[in-house]
Enzyme design. Structure first.
Site, PDB file in Angstrom:
ATOM      1  N   LEU A  23       3.789   0.678  -1.677  1.00  0.00           N
ATOM      2  CA  LEU A  23       4.395  -0.148  -2.719  1.00  0.00           C
ATOM      3  C   LEU A  23       3.702   0.023  -4.075  1.00  0.00           C
ATOM      4  CD1 LEU A  23       5.035  -3.409  -0.683  1.00  0.00           C
ATOM      5  CD2 LEU A  23       6.761  -1.914  -1.685  1.00  0.00           C
ATOM      6  N   TYR A  28       7.688   1.244   4.940  1.00  0.00           N
ATOM      7  CA  TYR A  28       6.814   1.065   3.775  1.00  0.00           C
ATOM      8  C   TYR A  28       5.732   0.044   4.090  1.00  0.00           C
ATOM      9  CZ  TYR A  28       9.420  -3.289   2.785  1.00  0.00           C
ATOM     10  OH  TYR A  28      10.001  -4.538   2.852  1.00  0.00           O
ATOM     11  N   CYS A  29       4.621   0.158   3.372  1.00  0.00           N
ATOM     12  CA  CYS A  29       3.528  -0.807   3.454  1.00  0.00           C
ATOM     13  C   CYS A  29       2.845  -0.839   2.089  1.00  0.00           C
ATOM     14  CB  CYS A  29       2.545  -0.455   4.573  1.00  0.00           C
ATOM     15  SG  CYS A  29       1.747   1.173   4.390  1.00  0.00           S
ATOM     16  N   THR A  30       1.652  -1.389   2.002  1.00  0.00           N
ATOM     17  CA  THR A  30       0.998  -1.585   0.706  1.00  0.00           C
ATOM     18  C   THR A  30       0.617  -0.270   0.043  1.00  0.00           C
ATOM     19  OG1 THR A  30       0.093  -3.664   1.533  1.00  0.00           O
ATOM     20  CG2 THR A  30      -0.867  -2.786  -0.494  1.00  0.00           C
TER      21      THR A  30
END
Length: 610
Positions: free
Chosen positions: A237, A206-208
């Site tokens: 996210l 996951y990342c932004t």
């Protein structure tokens, strides 16, 4: 949709990206410049032949119109447009830093730079991990919380350290891997060094907003067997927190790259801590940065002091002292501010910068290159010999010079006997060596195995005439030089690259061959090897050296009487050809700075500019 004349029209931020082959970049550039300008949108638009990456802000009604215009192009089919209502930028400093005081539309080579080695190819984006919706992602974590998965499950955070410090996933029975990297381009190196932690497991990334996971997941999958089960959170996210307003398994706040700084859930606990006092704190609005690497750091309001330098936890782990170097207009170092004494290695080298700097040790725009001189030279002499090079690359890089750790004795060649035919031998009039106080010390990175490490206070008579192959016998002292460079990087780093000349190039080559092993102690992105050769070649023959490299040496008729042309060619052959550049010249035992040689050097360096 709100009326254009409605003064109460809310402000918002729009994020989206799309990987696709762009047939006409100029046409797309014109569209974004015209559309965003007419709608009053500010922010960043990055275009490449592989797709687009957009972060813009403005009135919600204008952002909605922009989305409709983009959707009209079939190229953007399936694009995830993330639109959020928020307040208008209130802090001019933050708005400017995040790019929300103007519109910037640019064509770039890559939408996100996965590797800090710009000469290496990016992974195939079509091989990226499978997308999981926020609900699917949450469900996998929920099932793992009830019962440990048989096939193994790990969460991999693809964000930078300063982002993870204020928010991350915490799921029972699931290990969360935090690479703790300063920047996204450091992630591949971390993956290479730590792939055993997730090989053969199910990997959830996951990342932004999702774009960083696209490249990173493709990079992991490119490793082949054992790295197939890679999944990524679709929409990042932002989509997860929209779907789970209470935060779900995510704790803290989501760092964002716009004027909002961070976005939390309805139950966003403060998980960050002040760098100085350790109290709970997660507000980056003051934009405090590490004085060495310039990474954002958390410093609470009580501890903030404009005169105080900050050293991030990564730089602290690497032994960097709290220090700020002051330089005069000539670039020479003056007395530094008080610092913690470095205990591990006695460091009394001469440091100098070819260009004056401000209070920050690291230049925000130019590269920092550590320069290693040749055998029987010193830092000041090498600085003089490279003055032309420094002048021609001064807009690209700053050069830093140090003395090698092995101090050499003064060599004195006495007058030779002159043999006259049919007459007795007579000697030339004797001439004593010059006074020691008038002589500058000379140093080396490698010395002969029988090297006398005793005092250097007197002259030593030369064993004989100059031996052009003497460099082949100087193989000792490597451990001392390596420990010395670790101390240099700890106290004076970071450095983007290492430039070595002759024996200094041999030292730089040996360090680059051990780059993975030395990670965290000697970190750099490239080497420039001038008139180089290999020392301890057996240690460098295990596999191709992946470090991007520029090799500068004389050609077959290059008049380099000290380092054989073939020795430099053999050194270059030890490096991966996909990240190697060579310059052959006919200028002798020097670093050439005339065209076309200087143009190749500049082109190599420019690729590493942020």
């Amino acid at each position: 949709m709100a009326d254009d004349n409605d003064c109460t029209d809310q402000y918002g931020v729009l994020l989206y990206y799309k990987y696709a082959q762009i047939p006409n970049l100029d046409h797309l550039l014109t569209f974004y410049e015209s559309n965003c300008s007419s709608l009053g949108l500010l922010g960043r638009v990055r275009l490449s032949s592989h797709g687009v990456n957009v972060t813009v802000g403005g009135k919600l009604s204008s952002l909605e119109r922009h989305i409709e215009s983009v959707k009209a192009d079939s190229l953007f089919e399936g694009t995830d447009f993330k639109l959020a209502a928020c307040h208008q930028p209130l802090n001019d400093k933050i708005a400017k830093e995040c790019g929300f005081t103007s519109l910037s539309v640019r064509i770039v080579k890559e939408l996100v730079t996965l590797s800090s080695h710009p000469l290496l190819k990016q992974p195939d984006i079509s091989n990226a991990g499978k997308h999981l919706s926020a609900v699917e992602f949450h469900s996998v974590l929920q099932n793992a919380a009830k019962e440990s998965p048989e096939d193994g499950l790990v969460l991999l955070d693809a964000r930078n350290l300063y982002e993870t410090r204020i928010g991350k996933f915490h799921a029972p029975n699931v290990e969360t891997l935090d690479p703790q990297v300063r920047q996204y381009s450091d992630l591949p190196s971390w993956i290479d060094c730590n792939h055993d932690q997730f090989k053969g497991k199910q990997i959830l990334m996951y990342c932004t907003g999702g774009i960083r996971c696209e490249m990173a997941s493709a990079y992991i999958r490119s490793k082949g067997l054992g790295f197939e089960n890679v999944f990524q959170l679709f929409g990042g996210l932002q989509r997860y927190l929209e779907q789970f307003p209470d935060g779900g398994f995510f704790k803290g706040k989501n760092f964002v790259f716009d004027h909002r700084i961070s976005v939390g859930s309805s139950d966003a606990n403060v998980i960050g801590t002040c760098l100085t006092c350790g109290c709970s704190f997660d507000d980056y609005s003051s934009r405090n940065r590490c004085n060495y690497c310039r990474m954002l750091v958390l410093v609470c309001h009580s501890c903030q002091n404009e005169a105080a330098p900050y050293v991030c936890e990564l730089c602290q782990q690497q032994g960097k002292a709290v220090r700020m170097m002051q330089l005069t207009e000539t670039g020479e170092a003056e007395t530094p501010l008080p610092e913690a004494e470095f205990q591990n290695f006695p460091l009394d080298a001469t440091f100098s910068s070819q260009m004056p700097q401000k209070d920050d040790v690291r230049s925000a725009r130019k590269l920092r290159i550590l320069c290693l001189h040749g055998f029987r030279q010193n830092a000041s002499g090498f600085k003089g010999r490279t003055a032309s090079l420094a002048k021609k690359i001064k807009k690209i890089a700053d050069l830093f010079f140090i003395d090698a750790p092995h101090e050499l004795p003064y060599i004195y060649q006495p007058p030779v006997l002159d043999q006259h035919a049919n007459c007795t031998s007579t000697s030339l009039p004797s001439s004593p060596p010059p006074p020691l106080e008038n002589c500058k010390k000379k140093f080396a990175w490698f010395v002969a195995p029988n090297f006398d490490r005793g005092g250097r206070a007197d002259w030593k008579v030369a064993d004989g005439p100059f031996d052009p192959l003497q460099y082949q016998q100087q193989t000792d002292g490597c451990d001392i030089s390596l420990a010395y460079l670790k101390a240099v990087f700890a106290q004076e780093g970071p450095f983007d690259g290492i430039l070595g000349f002759s024996q200094g190039a041999a030292m730089a080559a040996l360090v680059s061959a051990q780059q993975v092993k030395l990670k965290g102690e000697i970190d750099f992105r490239f080497v420039i090897l001038c008139s180089g050769f290999a020392v301890h070649k057996m240690e460098m023959d295990c596999k191709l050296i992946k470090c991007p490299s520029l090799h500068i040496y004389g050609n077959e008729h290059g008049k380099d009487r000290q380092i054989a042309n073939q020795a430099s060619i053999e050194l270059a052959s030890l490096y991966d050809s996909s990240s190697l550049v060579t310059v052959e010249h006919d200028c002798g035992h020097i670093i050439p700075t005339r065209s076309p040689y200087i143009d190749v050097i500049k082109d190599f360096l420019i690729r590493f500019l942020q």
